[in-house]
Design a protein around this motif. Structure first.
Motif, PDB file in Angstrom:
ATOM      1  N   ALA A 466      11.331  27.000  11.023  1.00 33.53           N
ATOM      2  CA  ALA A 466      11.352  25.271  10.880  1.00 33.53           C
ATOM      3  C   ALA A 466      12.237  25.481   9.268  1.00 33.53           C
ATOM      4  CB  ALA A 466       9.816  24.884  10.478  1.00 33.53           C
ATOM      5  N   LEU A 467      11.887  26.118   8.638  1.00 37.46           N
ATOM      6  CA  LEU A 467      13.086  26.567   6.875  1.00 37.46           C
ATOM      7  C   LEU A 467      14.042  26.437   7.041  1.00 37.46           C
ATOM      8  CD1 LEU A 467      10.596  28.707   4.884  1.00 37.46           C
ATOM      9  CD2 LEU A 467      11.416  25.916   4.246  1.00 37.46           C
ATOM     10  N   LEU A 468      14.625  27.538   8.288  1.00 33.98           N
ATOM     11  CA  LEU A 468      15.798  27.307   8.500  1.00 33.98           C
ATOM     12  C   LEU A 468      16.842  26.153   9.461  1.00 33.98           C
ATOM     13  CD1 LEU A 468      18.421  29.929   9.492  1.00 33.98           C
ATOM     14  CD2 LEU A 468      17.458  29.877  12.256  1.00 33.98           C
ATOM     15  N   LEU A 469      15.579  25.247  10.235  1.00 32.10           N
ATOM     16  CA  LEU A 469      16.198  24.534  11.120  1.00 32.10           C
ATOM     17  C   LEU A 469      16.425  22.899   9.801  1.00 32.10           C
ATOM     18  CD1 LEU A 469      13.951  23.841  14.391  1.00 32.10           C
ATOM     19  CD2 LEU A 469      15.943  24.887  13.592  1.00 32.10           C
ATOM     20  N   ASP A 470      15.613  23.405   8.628  1.00 32.16           N
ATOM     21  CA  ASP A 470      15.576  22.132   7.166  1.00 32.16           C
ATOM     22  C   ASP A 470      17.244  22.373   6.776  1.00 32.16           C
ATOM     23  OD1 ASP A 470      13.456  20.620   8.160  1.00 32.16           O
ATOM     24  OD2 ASP A 470      12.416  21.551   6.836  1.00 32.16           O
ATOM     25  N   ASN A 471      17.550  23.722   6.519  1.00 41.23           N
ATOM     26  CA  ASN A 471      19.074  24.564   6.075  1.00 41.23           C
ATOM     27  C   ASN A 471      19.809  23.819   7.068  1.00 41.23           C
ATOM     28  OD1 ASN A 471      21.326  26.425   5.392  1.00 41.23           O
ATOM     29  ND2 ASN A 471      19.700  26.878   3.614  1.00 41.23           N
ATOM     30  N   ILE A 472      19.488  23.702   7.710  1.00 41.52           N
ATOM     31  CA  ILE A 472      20.693  23.801   8.722  1.00 41.52           C
ATOM     32  C   ILE A 472      20.763  22.382   8.582  1.00 41.52           C
ATOM     33  CG2 ILE A 472      21.412  23.285  11.254  1.00 41.52           C
ATOM     34  CD1 ILE A 472      20.302  26.142  11.727  1.00 41.52           C
ATOM     35  N   ARG A 473      19.839  21.644   8.838  1.00 34.33           N
ATOM     36  CA  ARG A 473      20.517  19.778   8.556  1.00 34.33           C
ATOM     37  C   ARG A 473      20.600  19.175   7.705  1.00 34.33           C
ATOM     38  NH1 ARG A 473      15.424  19.169   9.262  1.00 34.33           N
ATOM     39  NH2 ARG A 473      14.909  18.904   7.500  1.00 34.33           N
ATOM     40  N   ASP A 474      19.797  20.385   5.724  1.00 32.38           N
ATOM     41  CA  ASP A 474      20.634  19.524   4.766  1.00 32.38           C
ATOM     42  C   ASP A 474      22.110  20.043   4.520  1.00 32.38           C
ATOM     43  OD1 ASP A 474      17.972  18.704   4.728  1.00 32.38           O
ATOM     44  OD2 ASP A 474      17.174  20.324   2.894  1.00 32.38           O
ATOM     45  N   GLU A 475      22.536  20.598   4.651  1.00 31.97           N
ATOM     46  CA  GLU A 475      24.078  21.579   4.622  1.00 31.97           C
ATOM     47  C   GLU A 475      25.133  21.160   5.610  1.00 31.97           C
ATOM     48  OE1 GLU A 475      23.985  25.376   3.569  1.00 31.97           O
ATOM     49  OE2 GLU A 475      22.623  25.423   2.465  1.00 31.97           O
ATOM     50  N   PHE A 626      18.395  34.761  27.054  1.00 33.31           N
ATOM     51  CA  PHE A 626      17.015  34.171  26.826  1.00 33.31           C
ATOM     52  C   PHE A 626      17.698  33.567  28.099  1.00 33.31           C
ATOM     53  CE2 PHE A 626      13.899  31.558  25.525  1.00 33.31           C
ATOM     54  CZ  PHE A 626      13.569  32.090  25.771  1.00 33.31           C
ATOM     55  N   PHE A 627      18.856  32.721  27.482  1.00 33.40           N
ATOM     56  CA  PHE A 627      19.034  31.209  28.271  1.00 33.40           C
ATOM     57  C   PHE A 627      19.869  31.614  29.219  1.00 33.40           C
ATOM     58  CE2 PHE A 627      17.932  30.099  24.226  1.00 33.40           C
ATOM     59  CZ  PHE A 627      16.943  28.805  24.448  1.00 33.40           C
ATOM     60  N   ARG A 628      20.310  32.755  29.688  1.00 34.97           N
ATOM     61  CA  ARG A 628      21.062  32.686  31.164  1.00 34.97           C
ATOM     62  C   ARG A 628      22.100  32.927  31.326  1.00 34.97           C
ATOM     63  NH1 ARG A 628      15.722  34.215  31.281  1.00 34.97           N
ATOM     64  NH2 ARG A 628      14.645  34.113  33.858  1.00 34.97           N
ATOM     65  N   LEU A 629      22.867  32.758  29.908  1.00 37.21           N
ATOM     66  CA  LEU A 629      24.407  32.703  29.870  1.00 37.21           C
ATOM     67  C   LEU A 629      25.529  33.423  30.613  1.00 37.21           C
ATOM     68  CD1 LEU A 629      23.729  30.876  26.102  1.00 37.21           C
ATOM     69  CD2 LEU A 629      24.202  29.814  28.253  1.00 37.21           C
ATOM     70  N   PRO A 630      26.655  33.112  30.738  1.00 44.02           N
ATOM     71  CA  PRO A 630      27.197  34.235  31.671  1.00 44.02           C
ATOM     72  C   PRO A 630      27.891  35.539  30.273  1.00 44.02           C
ATOM     73  CG  PRO A 630      28.480  31.945  31.819  1.00 44.02           C
ATOM     74  CD  PRO A 630      26.634  31.936  31.447  1.00 44.02           C
ATOM     75  N   ASP A 631      28.081  36.556  30.724  1.00 50.74           N
ATOM     76  CA  ASP A 631      27.931  37.365  29.130  1.00 50.74           C
ATOM     77  C   ASP A 631      29.784  37.149  29.100  1.00 50.74           C
ATOM     78  OD1 ASP A 631      25.979  38.277  28.890  1.00 50.74           O
ATOM     79  OD2 ASP A 631      26.191  39.762  30.762  1.00 50.74           O
ATOM     80  N   ASN A 632      30.333  36.190  30.157  1.00 49.31           N
ATOM     81  CA  ASN A 632      31.836  36.363  29.894  1.00 49.31           C
ATOM     82  C   ASN A 632      32.753  35.227  29.865  1.00 49.31           C
ATOM     83  OD1 ASN A 632      31.612  35.386  32.260  1.00 49.31           O
ATOM     84  ND2 ASN A 632      32.795  36.542  33.893  1.00 49.31           N
ATOM     85  N   ALA A 633      31.380  34.139  29.312  1.00 48.58           N
ATOM     86  CA  ALA A 633      31.678  33.222  29.104  1.00 48.58           C
ATOM     87  C   ALA A 633      31.338  32.062  28.014  1.00 48.58           C
ATOM     88  CB  ALA A 633      31.557  32.197  30.040  1.00 48.58           C
ATOM     89  N   VAL A 634      30.996  33.703  26.791  1.00 48.05           N
ATOM     90  CA  VAL A 634      30.571  33.390  25.514  1.00 48.05           C
ATOM     91  C   VAL A 634      31.147  34.259  24.413  1.00 48.05           C
ATOM     92  CG1 VAL A 634      28.237  33.916  24.106  1.00 48.05           C
ATOM     93  CG2 VAL A 634      28.084  33.451  26.721  1.00 48.05           C
ATOM     94  N   VAL A 635      31.702  33.219  23.047  1.00 47.71           N
ATOM     95  CA  VAL A 635      31.947  33.373  21.628  1.00 47.71           C
ATOM     96  C   VAL A 635      31.149  33.180  21.059  1.00 47.71           C
ATOM     97  CG1 VAL A 635      33.929  33.076  20.731  1.00 47.71           C
ATOM     98  CG2 VAL A 635      34.190  32.696  23.318  1.00 47.71           C
ATOM     99  N   GLU A 636      30.535  34.546  20.118  1.00 46.56           N
ATOM    100  CA  GLU A 636      29.793  34.269  19.403  1.00 46.56           C
ATOM    101  C   GLU A 636      30.540  34.612  17.778  1.00 46.56           C
ATOM    102  OE1 GLU A 636      25.608  35.912  20.324  1.00 46.56           O
ATOM    103  OE2 GLU A 636      27.079  37.694  19.622  1.00 46.56           O
ATOM    104  N   LEU A 637      30.562  33.108  16.595  1.00 50.27           N
ATOM    105  CA  LEU A 637      30.693  33.113  15.801  1.00 50.27           C
ATOM    106  C   LEU A 637      29.633  33.368  14.674  1.00 50.27           C
ATOM    107  CD1 LEU A 637      33.285  30.001  16.319  1.00 50.27           C
ATOM    108  CD2 LEU A 637      33.484  32.727  16.075  1.00 50.27           C
ATOM    109  N   GLY A 638      30.331  33.963  13.610  1.00 55.35           N
ATOM    110  CA  GLY A 638      28.976  34.383  12.679  1.00 55.35           C
ATOM    111  C   GLY A 638      28.790  33.057  11.469  1.00 55.35           C
ATOM    112  N   THR A 639      27.017  33.582  11.006  1.00 58.69           N
ATOM    113  CA  THR A 639      27.918  32.198   9.779  1.00 58.69           C
ATOM    114  C   THR A 639      26.629  32.617   9.122  1.00 58.69           C
ATOM    115  OG1 THR A 639      26.946  30.075   8.900  1.00 58.69           O
ATOM    116  CG2 THR A 639      25.905  30.467  10.691  1.00 58.69           C
ATOM    117  N   ARG A 640      26.136  32.346   7.356  1.00 57.93           N
ATOM    118  CA  ARG A 640      24.937  33.071   6.904  1.00 57.93           C
ATOM    119  C   ARG A 640      24.189  32.155   6.337  1.00 57.93           C
ATOM    120  NH1 ARG A 640      25.583  38.422   4.794  1.00 57.93           N
ATOM    121  NH2 ARG A 640      24.680  37.569   3.029  1.00 57.93           N
ATOM    122  N   VAL A 641      22.717  31.677   6.375  1.00 54.90           N
ATOM    123  CA  VAL A 641      21.848  30.662   6.282  1.00 54.90           C
ATOM    124  C   VAL A 641      20.993  31.433   5.091  1.00 54.90           C
ATOM    125  CG1 VAL A 641      20.466  29.005   7.213  1.00 54.90           C
ATOM    126  CG2 VAL A 641      22.211  29.730   8.028  1.00 54.90           C
TER     127      VAL A 641
END
Length: 643
Positions: A466-475, A626-641
């Motif tokens: 919940a705190l993580l989501l609040d942080n994402i929403r506030d920032e 977890f969400f059954r996403l195709p491995d070859n169609a995913v790009v991950e970008l990092g962020t710090r929270v």
């Protein structure tokens, strides 16, 4: 889904309560009833292995004819009032779209009091604590059931006593090792084996009753009252042993979604209750004739030449009883994950046709370690009996409390009726909890400690999330003005579809910002995707997808799942076609935000809980699996929270 991609839970999927579902008939009903015998009643069906022995052992009741009649009467009427009246007649009616169990009931009660947010939060925490106690049952049931069955070897010959513990551990190890293969094939023989078990219970009981019919006086409820009232303060110890006959009652409700209400009720009324009653009466009759059989009255019911087959049958019944709670732990964990109380874990489907047959490796090995620890620490079924009742009785009490709000606020029945029924059952629950409390230092602490530890873990994850989501929403930046600023025709767009999973659909996904800043890319079609888990077991495809166009080239898509649904995102996105949004599979990329949680003081969690949440977040299973996403169609970008 991570950071921006954490799924949300919601109570707004539907209003009110689901109508009763059609009941099976004929051959289908008979098949479901037999299956219910095998899965639902394995736990309570193995209680005769140790209950009577514990009443006159740990319960401290002198072994006299009057006490035998009274104790057996108390067991029978406890089964009638708690299992038959409370669970079979009342609780089975509190279904959450056909599903039962602790978290399903919690979600149902939460929806019933949705207009009272503070009360809803309290009920959710109470329900989560009840769920953690189920894990204690999932540890103790395999340990005590298998130990109680294998201890029959001692009846065959005392020379085999040293082998009871190693054989029990070997059986338990084999049980957990085969979990990864699923229970579909084994499940087909569960019903017939447990059917033979209950018939054996009834037959051995009838034989002993015929030789000592005086035990039939136990059918008079006044005998139970006289027995309990005459114990004085010692009645608590006796109740702590009698409650062992009720272990497994929660399974009636938890497995309702698999079999339906009617098969469970029929199995109990026509086979299980009569067989249990006859066996308890038979054990009482045997002890009235042969008090020395108290060392193991269950196996003493059998002729000496039948001991070996009886031990084998009891061991099979114990394995089946254990399988039911292990599968229940897998299901409970999946529900907790999708309701936001546990981090994502690897969930493997073990059946191509049955979505409910799942295997969670982390849970399986954790349970195996805990079961081994319990067997080695306590060493016998009698020692484990002290640990058994506490989790069960507290869960029963929590179920009673939650059901009150379903009856009163959900079903809109008169408050006086809800209060009267709740007070009646709470009286029994409180007495049983008090009876188990006297065994707190004899093992009752074990499930409480395990439940408390898991409650800390689950509440920490929910609060941190919940705190993580609040942080994402506030920032975060407001989404609508941002995408309107991107409508400048001078901005170059590339072909393909970009999907940005987010937890808060009103803020700009971090992955979109990174894509624009670092890759200087904007796709022709951009989908802001939110996955919402609702407090209902399952949702039909007609309610799965909501599509809204935000601006040219931008859409908001909301995918809705119940807490028992398989969250297959690509499959669900295919349903967008019907709402005017085509998402081509081979022309789509998923851009995910992978957060690194950085702990900071003074933001809602104590230091050790912040570190615990950060560790769980680091070790959570990836979004892709977890969400059954195709491995070859995913790009991950990092962020710090920070939290």
């Amino acid at each position: 889904m991570t950071a921006a991609a954490l799924p949300r839970s919601s109570s707004s999927a539907t209003s009110g309560f689901a109508p009763p579902q059609g009941q099976p008939r004929g051959r289908a009903l008979a098949g479901l009833t037999l299956a219910a015998v095998g899965v639902v009643y394995g736990d309570i069906g193995t209680s005769p292995l140790y209950t009577v022995k514990e009443v006159f052992g740990a319960g401290g009741v002198p072994l006299t004819s009057a006490n035998l009649v009274g104790a057996v009467s108390a067991i029978l009427w406890a089964l009638m009032l708690v299992v038959t009246l409370k669970y079979v007649v009342l609780i089975l009616r509190a279904d959450n779209r056909g599903e039962g169990g602790g978290l399903a009931l919690t979600a149902l009660a939460g929806r019933a009091v949705a207009h009272k947010p503070a009360l809803r939060r309290v009920l959710l925490l109470l329900g989560v604590f009840g769920a953690t106690l189920f894990y204690g049952d999932s540890v103790i049931t395999p340990a005590i059931s298998v130990l109680g069955a294998v201890e029959g070897l001692e009846v065959a010959t005392p020379l085999l006593k040293p082998y009871v513990l190693p054989v029990s551990l070997a059986v338990l190890a084999a049980l957990f090792l085969v979990q990864r293969f699923g229970t579909q094939q084994v499940g087909r023989v569960f019903g017939p084996i447990i059917l033979v078990w209950f018939l054996a219970l009834a037959w051995t009981g009838v034989q002993q009753i015929a030789q000592q019919p005086a035990i039939l006086a136990a059918l008079d409820p006044r005998q139970a009252w006289t027995f309990l009232a005459g114990r004085g303060w010692h009645v608590l110890a006796a109740l702590g042993a009698i409650v062992l006959a009720l272990t497994g009652a929660e399974a009636l409700y938890a497995d309702m979604g698999h079999f339906g209400r009617k098969p469970i009720q029929l199995a109990w009324s026509l086979l299980v209750m009569p067989s249990l009653a006859l066996n308890y009466l038979g054990q009482g009759a045997l002890l009235m004739r042969q008090p020395e059989a108290i060392d193991n009255p269950f196996f003493r019911l059998f002729p000496a030449t039948w001991i070996a087959p009886a031990v084998l049958l009891a061991t099979l019944a114990a394995i089946i009883a254990s399988q039911a709670v292990i599968s229940g732990a897998f299901s409970m964990t999946k529900q907790a994950i999708q309701l936001g109380f546990l981090p994502r874990m690897v969930v493997r489907n073990t059946s191509a046709s049955e979505a409910g047959q799942i295997y969670l490796p982390a849970v399986n090995w954790a349970l195996l370690a805990a079961v081994f620890a319990a067997v080695l620490w306590f060493g016998s079924s009698s020692a484990l009996a002290g640990a058994y009742g506490m989790a069960v009785t507290l869960t029963m009490m929590i179920t009673t409390v939650l059901t009150y709000f379903v009856i009163c606020d959900g079903w809109r029945l008169p408050r006086w009726l809800a209060l009267g029924a709740t007070a009646f059952f709470m009286l029994f629950d409180a007495a049983l909890v008090a009876g188990c409390a006297v065994k707190l230092f004899d093992g009752g602490w074990f499930p409480l400690a395990l439940g408390g530890l898991l409650f800390i873990v689950m509440s920490t994850w929910a609060r941190g999330r919940a705190l993580l989501l609040d942080n994402i929403r506030d920032e975060g930046l407001a989404l609508q003005p941002f995408i309107e600023s991107l409508q400048d025709p001078s901005i170059t767009r590339v072909s393909r579809t970009a999907i940005y999973p987010v937890a808060n659909p009103d803020t700009v996904p971090q992955a979109l910002l990174h894509n624009l800043k670092h890759n200087q890319v904007l796709h022709e079609r951009n989908v802001i995707l939110t996955v919402v888990f609702h407090e209902v077991p399952a949702l039909p495809d007609s309610e799965r997808v909501r599509v809204a166009e935000l601006a040219p080239g931008f859409w908001r898509v909301t995918l809705n799942f119940g807490f028992l649904d398989v969250p297959d995102v690509p499959k669900a996105l295919a349903l967008c076609d019907a709402q005017g949004l085509r998402i081509p599979v081979f022309e789509t990329s998923f851009f995910l935000s992978r957060e690194t949680v950085v702990t900071a003081p003074g933001l809602g969690l104590r230091g050790w809980r912040r570190r615990l949440f950060a560790a769980m977040n680091r070790n959570a299973t990836g979004v892709v699996a977890f969400f059954r996403l195709p491995d070859n169609a995913v790009v991950e970008l990092g962020t710090r929270v920070q939290i």
